[in-house]
Design an enzyme around this catalytic site. Structure first.
Site, mmCIF file in Angstrom:
data_model
loop_
_atom_site.group_PDB
_atom_site.id
_atom_site.type_symbol
_atom_site.label_atom_id
_atom_site.label_comp_id
_atom_site.label_asym_id
_atom_site.label_seq_id
_atom_site.Cartn_x
_atom_site.Cartn_y
_atom_site.Cartn_z
ATOM 1 N N HIS A 62 19.371 6.524 41.871
ATOM 2 C CA HIS A 62 19.589 5.454 43.049
ATOM 3 C C HIS A 62 20.369 4.535 42.644
ATOM 4 O O HIS A 62 21.497 4.347 42.299
ATOM 5 C CB HIS A 62 18.254 4.833 42.251
ATOM 6 C CG HIS A 62 17.414 5.417 41.751
ATOM 7 N ND1 HIS A 62 16.206 5.037 42.154
ATOM 8 C CD2 HIS A 62 16.831 6.048 40.253
ATOM 9 C CE1 HIS A 62 15.148 5.794 42.314
ATOM 10 N NE2 HIS A 62 15.325 7.077 41.510
ATOM 11 N N LEU A 63 20.673 4.467 44.063
ATOM 12 C CA LEU A 63 22.521 3.924 44.784
ATOM 13 C C LEU A 63 22.394 2.561 45.196
ATOM 14 O O LEU A 63 23.269 1.206 44.794
ATOM 15 C CB LEU A 63 22.737 4.512 45.807
ATOM 16 C CG LEU A 63 23.767 5.830 45.811
ATOM 17 C CD1 LEU A 63 23.786 6.087 47.200
ATOM 18 C CD2 LEU A 63 24.263 6.158 44.625
ATOM 19 N N ARG A 64 20.984 1.749 45.042
ATOM 20 C CA ARG A 64 20.837 0.430 45.314
ATOM 21 C C ARG A 64 21.169 -0.243 46.447
ATOM 22 O O ARG A 64 19.946 -1.476 46.639
ATOM 23 C CB ARG A 64 20.878 -0.700 44.099
ATOM 24 C CG ARG A 64 20.663 0.677 42.910
ATOM 25 C CD ARG A 64 19.159 0.874 42.282
ATOM 26 N NE ARG A 64 18.447 0.679 41.012
ATOM 27 C CZ ARG A 64 17.826 1.197 40.589
ATOM 28 N NH1 ARG A 64 16.934 1.182 41.521
ATOM 29 N NH2 ARG A 64 17.082 1.401 39.506
ATOM 30 N N ASP A 152 9.584 7.787 45.551
ATOM 31 C CA ASP A 152 10.323 7.788 43.750
ATOM 32 C C ASP A 152 10.174 6.191 43.123
ATOM 33 O O ASP A 152 10.694 5.527 43.778
ATOM 34 C CB ASP A 152 11.547 8.173 43.702
ATOM 35 C CG ASP A 152 11.262 8.534 42.484
ATOM 36 O OD1 ASP A 152 11.196 9.622 41.750
ATOM 37 O OD2 ASP A 152 12.305 7.722 41.552
ATOM 38 N N HIS A 232 11.594 14.668 37.700
ATOM 39 C CA HIS A 232 11.740 14.183 36.989
ATOM 40 C C HIS A 232 10.858 14.485 35.267
ATOM 41 O O HIS A 232 9.968 13.748 34.766
ATOM 42 C CB HIS A 232 12.293 12.658 35.896
ATOM 43 C CG HIS A 232 10.620 10.944 36.819
ATOM 44 N ND1 HIS A 232 9.874 11.623 36.952
ATOM 45 C CD2 HIS A 232 12.083 11.039 37.829
ATOM 46 C CE1 HIS A 232 9.750 10.695 37.820
ATOM 47 N NE2 HIS A 232 10.939 10.620 38.056
ATOM 48 N N ASN A 280 11.207 5.813 32.954
ATOM 49 C CA ASN A 280 10.271 6.452 33.427
ATOM 50 C C ASN A 280 10.414 7.299 34.140
ATOM 51 O O ASN A 280 10.928 7.537 34.858
ATOM 52 C CB ASN A 280 9.549 5.380 34.081
ATOM 53 C CG ASN A 280 8.170 6.125 34.279
ATOM 54 O OD1 ASN A 280 7.317 6.074 33.697
ATOM 55 N ND2 ASN A 280 7.840 5.484 35.595
ATOM 56 N N ASP A 307 18.203 11.077 37.839
ATOM 57 C CA ASP A 307 17.575 10.317 38.214
ATOM 58 C C ASP A 307 18.224 8.841 37.636
ATOM 59 O O ASP A 307 17.978 7.990 37.201
ATOM 60 C CB ASP A 307 16.310 9.644 37.328
ATOM 61 C CG ASP A 307 15.085 8.829 37.305
ATOM 62 O OD1 ASP A 307 15.983 8.332 38.631
ATOM 63 O OD2 ASP A 307 13.902 8.914 36.910
ATOM 64 N N HIS A 311 21.387 -0.643 36.540
ATOM 65 C CA HIS A 311 20.796 -2.061 36.438
ATOM 66 C C HIS A 311 21.181 -2.524 36.003
ATOM 67 O O HIS A 311 22.123 -2.680 35.088
ATOM 68 C CB HIS A 311 18.937 -1.587 35.741
ATOM 69 C CG HIS A 311 17.982 -1.639 36.264
ATOM 70 N ND1 HIS A 311 17.503 -2.059 37.193
ATOM 71 C CD2 HIS A 311 17.378 -0.214 35.863
ATOM 72 C CE1 HIS A 311 16.109 -1.050 37.087
ATOM 73 N NE2 HIS A 311 16.146 -0.039 36.366
HETATM 74 O O1 DOR Z 1 13.243 5.139 34.761
HETATM 75 C C1 DOR Z 1 13.375 5.270 36.543
HETATM 76 N N1 DOR Z 1 14.003 4.153 37.150
HETATM 77 N N2 DOR Z 1 12.766 5.954 36.597
HETATM 78 C C2 DOR Z 1 12.098 5.888 38.532
HETATM 79 O O2 DOR Z 1 11.146 7.079 39.110
HETATM 80 C C3 DOR Z 1 12.673 5.078 38.727
HETATM 81 C C4 DOR Z 1 13.549 4.079 38.385
HETATM 82 C C5 DOR Z 1 14.655 3.415 39.267
HETATM 83 O O3 DOR Z 1 14.295 3.124 40.258
HETATM 84 O O4 DOR Z 1 15.084 2.719 38.808
#
Ligand code: DOR
Length: 440
Positions: A62-64, A152, A232, A280, A307, A311
């Site tokens: 996830h590069l956001r 996802d 995952h 998750n 994954d 954050h």
């Molecule tokens: O822990 C997770 N974070 N699982 C996911 O499926 C999505 C991801 C996120 O985008 O933060």
């Protein structure tokens, strides 16, 4: 440039040998023993006792960007990738806006070309807004460069829409990646359902929430004869299902994350409600972790993907049940995988295969090998160097790691992308000293 006497791993050809690599411009020109004396006027670097392998490929990050640049950007995320030894990353569509139209795909591609230090392959969403109602513009996104589709963060919501996704994606030869979670049985949960979760007073997410959706996907893939990739995987029950599917010849593939190989729910318990352990799918029971390692060894698990889910602290420094899910994983992945692999007696060449050519094959891209004529995407790694994880030193903006303070063994010394060093450990030319600098 010649990399001399490195321990070269090329999982695609099963090679593990002390040989030299000659890099010219963007490409690997030649690989073989004793190349150094045959070329003159090149920079020669002594790689004795260091591993050299194809740049790692991560099919799930996830590069956001766009939308959550305060969590990560394409620039910081690709720097983190390079520091972790990755030269190709495929980024998920749960951005803001969602990558469900060609204009968002183009934005990501252009941003990556301008600011990314490694290759970024966008993944388009399967359905508009990840909502599971209408199909996304797969064909047009394909023209702009997506390499797969996935909702996802969420599962593909129901079997009817999954059927359409598989049908439509297969027309464009786009792999479908599914995050398997039954949102009804997982609702309100923040930890693996079991004794430890109960003792923590947290609502659980049972394994069946994952395995029942995986079963649905497998049966749909069998019926439609279209491949599906399960993201995952975290539970033994899901592994059992995938093993069965593979025996039947159903075209299902799957990935596991380094954190699910390295940690279990008891590590979360001992962390005293540290939300950097919240992810998750959740960290599962030891029995599940062992089953994942066994499945990796057996070949039921096809590849390893981080994954990487960076954050901001605001969404992690709250009560555990309200905290965001995700682990910033790119910069710790390889040593964690090697450590877990050692416990299960999985040879490094096999582990590297799961992080290079295997994900490349699933995505249908020509990456993850070291043959002459291929791009000089490669990583130099010291398998013996011990270091302590310090999230403040991460290139990623996401400092959310459960491994802070942990001593890991094995450190990336340099990462080359298209023949250029995009990461050098602590700014030092990968700790290597040219043995024979350019004449004059
Ligand atoms: O822990 C997770 N974070 N699982 C996911 O499926 C999505 C991801 C996120 O985008 O933060």
């Amino acid at each position: 440039m010649i990399l001399k006497d490195g321990i070269v791993f090329d999982p695609a050809s099963g090679t593990r040998a002390v040989i030299d690599i000659f890099i010219k411009d963007e490409l690997i020109e030649k690989i073989g023993p004793e190349l150094a004396p045959r070329f003159q006027g090149e920079e020669i670097f002594d790689c004795a006792n260091l591993w050299i392998f194809p740049g790692l490929v991560d099919m799930h990050v996830h590069l956001r960007e766009p939308g959550y640049e305060y969590k990560e950007t394409i620039e910081t995320g690709t720097r983190a990738a390079a520091a972790g030894g990755f030269t190709t990353v495929a980024c998920m569509a749960n951005t803001l806006p969602v990558n469900d139209t060609p204009s968002v795909t183009r934005y990501i591609r252009e941003k990556a070309e301008a600011q990314g230090v490694v290759e970024v392959l966008p993944i388009g969403s399967a359905t508009k807004g990840l909502k599971g109602e209408q199909l996304a513009e797969m064909g047009l996104m394909r023209e702009e460069g997506i390499v797969a589709v996935s909702d996802d963060g969420f599962p593909i919501r129901n079997a009817g829409i999954l059927r359409l996704v598989l049908e439509y994606a297969s027309r464009f030869e786009l792999p479908v990646i599914d995050h398997c979670e039954d949102l009804v049985t997982s609702e309100g949960g923040s930890v693996h359902e079991g004794k430890t979760g109960t003792r923590m007073g947290l609502k659980g997410i049972p394994c069946v929430s994952e395995s029942m959706v995986a079963a649905r996907d497998i049966l749909m893939s069998q019926w439609m004869e279209v491949p599906i990739h399960i993201a995952h995987v975290s539970c033994k029950a899901t592994i059992d299902m995938i093993r069965w599917a593979k025996i039947q010849g159903i075209p299902v593939t799957c990935e596991v994350t380094p954190h699910h190989l390295a940690l279990n729910v008891d590590d979360l318990f001992l962390s005293n409600y540290d939300a950097s352990f919240k992810v998750n799918p959740p960290l599962r029971a030891e029995e599940d972790r062992v089953a994942l390692l066994e499945a990796l060894k057996e070949g039921v698990i096809d590849c390893i993907a981080t994954d990487h889910a960076p954050h901001d602290p605001q969404v992690k420094m709250v009560e555990f049940e309200y905290a965001a899910n995700g682990i910033s994983g790119l910069e710790t992945a390889l040593p964690l995988v090697l450590e877990a692999g050692k416990q299960a007696e999985i040879p490094p060449l096999v582990l590297l295969e799961k992080m290079t050519v295997a994900p490349a094959r699933i995505l249908g891209i020509d990456r993850g090998t070291l043959e002459p004529g291929k791009l000089a995407n490669l990583t130099i790694f010291d398998p013996d160097e011990a270091w302590t994880v310090d999230p403040s030193a991460f290139f990623s903006k996401g400092k959310n790691t459960p491994f802070a303070g942990r001593t890991l063994t094995g450190r990336v010394k340099a990462t080359f992308f298209r023949g250029k060093a995009v990461f050098l450990d602590r700014g030092n030319p990968w700790g290597l000293i040219p043995v024979c600098a350019k004449e004059g």
